[in-house]
Design an enzyme around this catalytic site. Structure first.
Site, mmCIF file in Angstrom:
data_model
loop_
_atom_site.group_PDB
_atom_site.id
_atom_site.type_symbol
_atom_site.label_atom_id
_atom_site.label_comp_id
_atom_site.label_asym_id
_atom_site.label_seq_id
_atom_site.Cartn_x
_atom_site.Cartn_y
_atom_site.Cartn_z
ATOM 1 C CB ALA A 66 -0.864 -0.011 1.256
ATOM 2 N N GLY A 105 0.532 -5.171 0.516
ATOM 3 C CA GLY A 105 -0.610 -5.147 -0.404
ATOM 4 C C GLY A 105 -0.254 -5.670 -1.776
ATOM 5 C CD GLU A 128 1.437 -6.027 5.082
ATOM 6 O OE1 GLU A 128 0.788 -6.001 4.014
ATOM 7 O OE2 GLU A 128 2.224 -6.957 5.353
HETATM 8 N N1 T1G Z 1 4.661 3.431 0.192
HETATM 9 C C1 T1G Z 1 5.166 4.656 -0.099
HETATM 10 N N2 T1G Z 1 6.496 4.905 -0.368
HETATM 11 C C2 T1G Z 1 7.297 3.850 -0.369
HETATM 12 C C3 T1G Z 1 6.842 2.531 -0.074
HETATM 13 C C4 T1G Z 1 5.451 2.344 0.207
HETATM 14 N N3 T1G Z 1 4.930 1.139 0.478
HETATM 15 N N4 T1G Z 1 7.908 1.700 -0.125
HETATM 16 C C5 T1G Z 1 8.972 2.464 -0.453
HETATM 17 N N5 T1G Z 1 8.623 3.748 -0.592
HETATM 18 C C6 T1G Z 1 9.500 4.873 -0.981
HETATM 19 C C7 T1G Z 1 10.584 5.158 0.049
HETATM 20 O O1 T1G Z 1 10.132 6.020 1.043
HETATM 21 C C8 T1G Z 1 11.663 5.799 -0.798
HETATM 22 O O2 T1G Z 1 11.316 7.141 -1.002
HETATM 23 C C9 T1G Z 1 11.544 5.057 -2.124
HETATM 24 O O3 T1G Z 1 10.227 4.479 -2.124
HETATM 25 C C10 T1G Z 1 12.542 3.948 -2.284
HETATM 26 O O4 T1G Z 1 12.455 3.110 -1.155
HETATM 27 C C11 T1G Z 1 -2.905 -3.177 2.907
HETATM 28 C C12 T1G Z 1 -1.225 -2.055 4.895
HETATM 29 C C13 T1G Z 1 10.339 -1.933 -1.455
HETATM 30 C C14 T1G Z 1 12.135 -3.166 -0.294
HETATM 31 O O5 T1G Z 1 6.330 -2.380 4.085
HETATM 32 O O6 T1G Z 1 10.558 -2.278 2.251
HETATM 33 O O7 T1G Z 1 0.816 -2.910 2.185
HETATM 34 O O8 T1G Z 1 13.192 8.222 0.183
HETATM 35 O O9 T1G Z 1 14.768 3.579 -0.296
HETATM 36 O O10 T1G Z 1 16.037 0.162 -0.499
HETATM 37 O O11 T1G Z 1 -1.753 -4.931 3.795
HETATM 38 O O12 T1G Z 1 11.170 0.363 0.171
HETATM 39 O O13 T1G Z 1 13.276 7.916 -2.263
HETATM 40 O O14 T1G Z 1 11.649 9.547 -1.228
HETATM 41 O O15 T1G Z 1 13.392 1.726 0.683
HETATM 42 O O16 T1G Z 1 15.261 -0.344 -2.845
HETATM 43 C C15 T1G Z 1 3.849 -2.850 3.104
HETATM 44 C C16 T1G Z 1 8.088 -0.994 2.282
HETATM 45 C C17 T1G Z 1 3.144 -1.556 3.153
HETATM 46 C C18 T1G Z 1 7.423 -2.296 1.999
HETATM 47 C C19 T1G Z 1 12.659 -1.107 -1.639
HETATM 48 N N6 T1G Z 1 5.056 -2.723 2.326
HETATM 49 N N7 T1G Z 1 9.170 -0.722 1.366
HETATM 50 O O17 T1G Z 1 13.791 -0.850 -0.891
HETATM 51 O O18 T1G Z 1 14.298 1.544 -1.647
HETATM 52 S S1 T1G Z 1 1.729 -1.646 4.193
HETATM 53 C C20 T1G Z 1 6.221 -2.471 2.899
HETATM 54 C C21 T1G Z 1 10.348 -1.388 1.459
HETATM 55 C C22 T1G Z 1 0.609 -2.563 3.292
HETATM 56 C C23 T1G Z 1 -1.541 -3.747 3.159
HETATM 57 C C24 T1G Z 1 -0.647 -2.962 4.009
HETATM 58 C C25 T1G Z 1 11.440 -0.942 0.551
HETATM 59 C C26 T1G Z 1 11.603 -1.804 -0.707
HETATM 60 P P1 T1G Z 1 12.408 8.238 -1.088
HETATM 61 P P2 T1G Z 1 13.796 2.510 -0.499
HETATM 62 P P3 T1G Z 1 14.962 0.111 -1.503
#
Ligand code: T1G
Length: 692
Positions: A66, A105, A128
């Site tokens: 998400a 998500g 999450e």
């Molecule tokens: N939403 C918004 N921005 C995100 C994002 C996300 N889910 N994931 C990454 N970014 C932005 C981050 O802030 C950064 O921005 C840029 O992308 C690059 O990220 C309904 C409730 C995917 C493994 O927890 O673990 O789904 O600093 O530096 O090292 O059930 O990002 O460049 O401005 O980390 O290559 C669940 C979170 C969400 C995954 C990539 N998903 N992301 O790592 O790049 S909750 C997560 C990561 C959800 C549902 C629920 C990592 C990555 P900026 P980065 P990276």
């Protein structure tokens, strides 16, 4: 190709419709992405030429979850559930084509597809819990139906990213495509599904594995018991467990209702707000406003370390782990031998635990060279000094390094408190001097305070931050001041803790309050672990503090079986009647009228001055942003991540309350509680640290 919207397009390749999402940086499920899925799938369904649909993403990754930036905002566009229903109920097979990381998500969307294809380098996970949440789009109900409840419990409470090969073995992925040929592989697989007339496999209907676990509540009881220590203080892990329990005990749609209810509780709670803050703080900390991204980086391939003691050895291991050759210098052969032996023993212990092979041990040790000759550092790209914390000794070492080490190299000090501007006066190239403050044990603790001195060049700063990333650290750029950021704030807490045990509390009261607050250990237990005699000398001791008295009685902490606590043979601590008497006598001798002190006062007296000191650090520009201070305290001092760090915690409590309490304490106990000007200003403007 038909554009669905700004982030999605649908291409018809013969009888396969390919819906491609492209929303950098990580194809997060923002409103436009949800709309692209919803409308794209519908268009493909409505197109008679299309027999199967492939959902794929451009850019570095499949949907990574998400859009976390949307949390807490008013929902817009189609809901994720709408898009998922569009996929799951499609009358044509929908295949998810996964590369990069299908997370949260993103995996939940893929789990509503009828089949999943991935390249071997891809990873899948429901992380999450790391955001204080749970998979709120059916993940807790669909995942256990594929991988079984036990595996699902592990995945949703650890937030692991599982490799595609392992996902295939677990049935989470149906086919592995050739690396770099995902699109072709997915289209071919889609055609195979159609040709073989395979069923539209809805994960929600796969009940075998959850039904098999019905009537086995021990699965959950054992899991809770085995992880109680790890999950202490966190809400999300328990909520995730309850959802998997619901998947086992309830029909799918009832399970979804439980998931939704628990998700809403978490997403509106302070813990998730704190952990989301930390997610972005961990990404912000690398951004340096006055060090442009194109600042020249100094190549660092060879590292020299001065001092093979506990810190020097631990620091060396970081570079060896990153495959970089290290030359470590000592003054005496026995000290050098001891240092090298300790490094080897640490590696061998890790190998014994199966976390590395003996071949890895030998490979790392082969990169390590010990010497008594400082001259052997002449050709190093980076030299880190980790000698005794004494200014004269440090300046002497830097003076010698200045004559020996090649121009262009970085000269770093691991001092945890001394003035680096002063150390830099010992060399003719102060622009090459920087502080790299590691935390003990240096090969384990994730935090690195990168301390810029007045004359440190931007290249040296940018290079140091890059090195930190290379050795797996999270680095915060801070300025020169006593104790930098971490220890400077720690001093506030320690001061109050020592005052509180004189005024009426006992060490174990203070420790209990801070332990319950979420810190791994209270200040007095921590002192006993580190040793009460660090920086203490028998000759100079005059019994002026409780610590002096304890050391004089040879109660030096865990290592002597007694300190603030008494320790049994297994080093289990228990409150000490001897220490209680020492404290009562000491207070009486000082004429202190002890009083009843509430847990709330203990907490506020220990934590609020930390927040206030953080504000002073920001005022002085010794930290770039408040969230950097949170990163320092979470990664260096065990501040509970579900409170977001001291500064975020201040915002959560309300800076007006923090200020009011500080003023109340100041009136009662003096200027130790003098509010910082920034705190006053923010409260006056009704602002938070986050607004800075
Ligand atoms: N939403 C918004 N921005 C995100 C994002 C996300 N889910 N994931 C990454 N970014 C932005 C981050 O802030 C950064 O921005 C840029 O992308 C690059 O990220 C309904 C409730 C995917 C493994 O927890 O673990 O789904 O600093 O530096 O090292 O059930 O990002 O460049 O401005 O980390 O290559 C669940 C979170 C969400 C995954 C990539 N998903 N992301 O790592 O790049 S909750 C997560 C990561 C959800 C549902 C629920 C990592 C990555 P900026 P980065 P990276």
């Amino acid at each position: 190709m038909a554009a669905i919207n700004e982030v999605g397009d649908l291409t018809i390749e013969g009888d396969v419709g390919v819906l491609t999402l492209n929303s950098p940086p990580v194809n997060a499920l923002s409103a436009p992405v949800r709309a692209a899925i919803n409308d794209g799938i519908r268009q493909a369904i409505d197109n008679p030429a299309v027999k199967a649909i492939v959902l794929i993403c451009d850019g570095k990754t499949f949907i990574a979850g998400a859009d976390i930036t949307e949390f807490g905002k008013a929902p817009s566009g189609p809901s994720l559930f709408d898009a998922q229903a569009m996929i799951e109920n499609a009358p044509k097979p929908v295949i998810a084509a996964i590369h990069g990381t299908a997370l949260g998500g993103g995996l939940e969307v893929a789990l509503t597809c009828h089949y999943r294809v991935a390249v071997p380098s891809a990873k899948c996970g429901l992380p999450e819990v790391n955001l204080g949440l749970l998979p709120g789009a059916g993940g807790t109900q669909r995942l256990p139906r594929i991988v079984g409840p036990e595996k699902a419990l592990e995945m949703v409470t650890a937030g692991t990213h599982v490799g595609a090969k392992a996902c295939k073995e677990m049935g989470l992925v149906d086919e592995l495509a050739e690396e770099g040929k995902l699109r072709e592989g997915a289209i071919a697989f889609a055609r195979k599904i159609v040709t073989e007339n395979r069923p539209l496999k809805k994960v929600r209907d796969l009940n075998e594995k959850v039904e098999a676990a019905r009537g086995h509540p021990e699965i959950f009881a054992n899991f809770r018991k085995a992880n109680a220590r790890k999950f202490r203080g966190f809400l999300a892990p328990e909520y995730n467990i309850q959802c998997i329990e619901a998947a086992v005990n309830l029909p799918f749609d009832e399970g979804i209702k439980v998931e939704q209810k628990l998700f809403r509780e978490l997403v509106t709670g302070t813990q998730s707000a704190a952990q989301r803050h930390v997610f972005f703080a961990e990404r912000q900390v690398w951004k340096l406003p006055d060090v442009p991204a194109d600042t020249p980086i100094i190549p660092v391939n060879k590292v020299g370390i001065i001092g093979a003691g506990t810190m020097g050895g631990g620091i060396a291991m970081n570079f060896l782990n990153a495959g970089m050759p290290v030359t470590i210098v000592e003054t005496k052969q026995d000290a050098l031998d001891r240092g090298l032996a300790t490094i080897r023993k640490n590696y061998e212990n890790t190998a014994k635990k199966g976390r590395m092979t003996m071949e890895d041990v030998e490979k790392r040790m082969s990169l390590l060279k010990g010497t008594l000759a400082l001259e052997d550092l002449a050709d190093m790209d980076l030299v880190i000094e980790a000698v005794f914390e004494n200014m004269d000794i440090k300046k002497d070492v830097f003076g010698k390094l200045d004559k020996i080490v090649k121009q262009g190299a970085i000269l770093a000090t691991n001092t945890s408190a001394l003035n680096i501007d002063e150390i830099a006066t010992a060399v003719k190239r102060p622009e090459a001097v920087i502080g790299l403050h590691f935390f003990s044990p240096a090969n384990v603790m994730r935090l690195l305070e990168v301390v810029r001195a007045d004359k440190t060049s931007k290249s040296v700063i940018a290079t140091s931050m890059q090195i930190a990333k290379k050795i797996g650290k999270i680095a915060a750029l801070v300025g020169v001041c006593p104790g930098f950021v971490g220890n400077r704030i720690l001093a506030q807490r320690q001061r109050e803790a020592n005052k509180l045990i004189l005024e009426g509390a006992m060490p174990w009261d203070v420790d209990r309050v801070l332990y319950d607050f979420g810190l791994p250990m209270g200040p007095f237990a921590m002192s006993d672990l580190a040793g009460l005699d660090i920086g203490w000398s028998k000759e100079k001791s005059k019994g002026e503090t409780i610590r002096d008295v304890l050391c004089e009685m040879d109660r030096r902490g865990q290592k002597t079986g007694a300190g603030f606590y008494d320790y049994d043979e297994n080093r289990n601590a228990k409150p000490s009647p001897i220490v209680e008497k020492i404290i009562l006598d000491f207070a009486a001798k000082k004429g202190i009228n002890r009083r009843q002190i509430s847990d709330q006062e203990i907490l506020e007296r220990c934590v609020y001055p930390m927040i206030n000191e953080g504000a002073k650090i920001l005022e002085e520009g010794k930290a770039i942003r408040a969230s950097d201070i949170d990163i320092v305290w979470i990664n260096g001092y065990g501040f509970p991540v579900y409170r977001g760090g001291p500064m975020f915690y201040g915002d959560t409590v309300g800076l007006d309350k923090v200020l009011a309490k500080m003023k109340e304490f100041q009136a009662q106990m003096g200027d130790d509680f003098k509010p910082s000007a920034l705190l006053e200003k923010l409260v006056a403007e009704g602002k938070k640290f986050q607004s800075l």
